[in-house]
Each structure stands twice: as structure tokens, then as C-alpha cells.
Design an enzyme around this catalytic site. Sequence first.
Site, PDB file in Angstrom:
ATOM      1  N   PHE A   1     120.457 -88.475   4.549  1.00 34.12           N
ATOM      2  CA  PHE A   1     121.211 -89.057   5.655  1.00 34.12           C
ATOM      3  C   PHE A   1     121.071 -88.246   6.928  1.00 34.12           C
ATOM      4  O   PHE A   1     121.068 -88.799   8.033  1.00 34.12           O
ATOM      5  CB  PHE A   1     122.697 -89.190   5.281  1.00 34.12           C
ATOM      6  CG  PHE A   1     123.503 -89.805   6.384  1.00 34.12           C
ATOM      7  CD1 PHE A   1     123.447 -91.170   6.622  1.00 34.12           C
ATOM      8  CD2 PHE A   1     124.290 -89.024   7.210  1.00 34.12           C
ATOM      9  CE1 PHE A   1     124.168 -91.747   7.661  1.00 34.12           C
ATOM     10  CE2 PHE A   1     125.009 -89.578   8.253  1.00 34.12           C
ATOM     11  CZ  PHE A   1     124.946 -90.949   8.471  1.00 34.12           C
TER      12      PHE A   1
ATOM     13  N   GLY B   1     117.949 -85.209   0.917  1.00 33.90           N
ATOM     14  CA  GLY B   1     116.898 -85.770   0.072  1.00 33.90           C
ATOM     15  C   GLY B   1     116.586 -84.962  -1.167  1.00 33.90           C
ATOM     16  O   GLY B   1     115.555 -85.172  -1.793  1.00 33.90           O
TER      17      GLY B   1
ATOM     18  N   VAL C   1     120.756 -92.086  -1.418  1.00 35.54           N
ATOM     19  CA  VAL C   1     120.841 -91.275  -0.202  1.00 35.54           C
ATOM     20  C   VAL C   1     121.788 -90.102  -0.457  1.00 35.54           C
ATOM     21  O   VAL C   1     122.895 -90.287  -0.963  1.00 35.54           O
ATOM     22  CB  VAL C   1     121.394 -92.123   0.972  1.00 35.54           C
ATOM     23  CG1 VAL C   1     121.470 -91.299   2.249  1.00 35.54           C
ATOM     24  CG2 VAL C   1     120.557 -93.380   1.177  1.00 35.54           C
ATOM     25  N   CYS C   2     121.339 -88.895  -0.096  1.00 36.30           N
ATOM     26  CA  CYS C   2     122.223 -87.724  -0.138  1.00 36.30           C
ATOM     27  C   CYS C   2     122.143 -87.066   1.242  1.00 36.30           C
ATOM     28  O   CYS C   2     121.842 -87.730   2.227  1.00 36.30           O
ATOM     29  CB  CYS C   2     121.835 -86.770  -1.271  1.00 36.30           C
ATOM     30  SG  CYS C   2     120.203 -86.018  -1.053  1.00 36.30           S
ATOM     31  N   TYR C   3     122.414 -85.775   1.334  1.00 33.69           N
ATOM     32  CA  TYR C   3     122.381 -85.101   2.636  1.00 33.69           C
ATOM     33  C   TYR C   3     120.957 -84.894   3.145  1.00 33.69           C
ATOM     34  O   TYR C   3     120.622 -85.272   4.260  1.00 33.69           O
ATOM     35  CB  TYR C   3     123.080 -83.738   2.565  1.00 33.69           C
ATOM     36  CG  TYR C   3     124.548 -83.838   2.295  1.00 33.69           C
ATOM     37  CD1 TYR C   3     125.461 -84.092   3.316  1.00 33.69           C
ATOM     38  CD2 TYR C   3     125.037 -83.701   0.998  1.00 33.69           C
ATOM     39  CE1 TYR C   3     126.806 -84.193   3.065  1.00 33.69           C
ATOM     40  CE2 TYR C   3     126.402 -83.805   0.733  1.00 33.69           C
ATOM     41  CZ  TYR C   3     127.270 -84.053   1.772  1.00 33.69           C
ATOM     42  OH  TYR C   3     128.610 -84.162   1.512  1.00 33.69           O
TER      43      TYR C   3
END
Length: 108
Positions: free
Chosen positions: A95, A70, A66-68
Amino acid sequence: MSQSFQHLDPVTLAQWLREGRTLQLIDIRDPLSFSQGHIPGSRHLDNTNVAELVEKTPGDTPLVVVCYHGHSSQQAAAWLAGQGFDEVYSLDGGFVDWSHRHPDHVAQ
């Protein structure tokens, strides 16, 4: 060459979490963002603890990165797949999208 990681949509992840499916959520955002909110059960990953993750996590453990939004999660997922993990996913939308769809499923 086959794709080293798979894309995972938030709807499927929510379903997997409801089912109690075995997986490890890996959050690669900065520590402050992680502390302000993350998907419950997530493990924060950065350059200081990535070696430990690779060493101690069984290769057959599904990993969801998971990042900001995708984007950077795709690079991290590809790297983790290259470390020998069988099932690696990048959460589409990251996220930011998850927190909009599932505001009740965010831990601090």
C-alpha cells in the site's frame, strides 16, 4: 512445485481496476491503517474474518493481497493459494508504494 501465488505490480493492478476486472482486494494491514487509507474496494482481512472469506468467496475469484510494503502479503497470498484459490496475487510494493503512485486512488 509451481509458485502458489503470483506477484502483481501496481501498474497492472491500476489497469485491471480501470478495466473493471473482477477481483477481490484483500488488505491485511492493521485496522487503524486500513481505516486511514486503502485501495477502493478493498476488504480488510484479519484472523477474525479470514475463515468467512475462505468459506464464502468462490475459488475462482482472483485475490490481490495488500500489506504495507509487499512482504507479509506474500505469506498471506501463499496461504490463501493453499486454501484452494486459483488466482492469488501479492501486490509488489504494498500500500505504501500504491499510495505514492496513485494518491488519487485511495479511499478512507
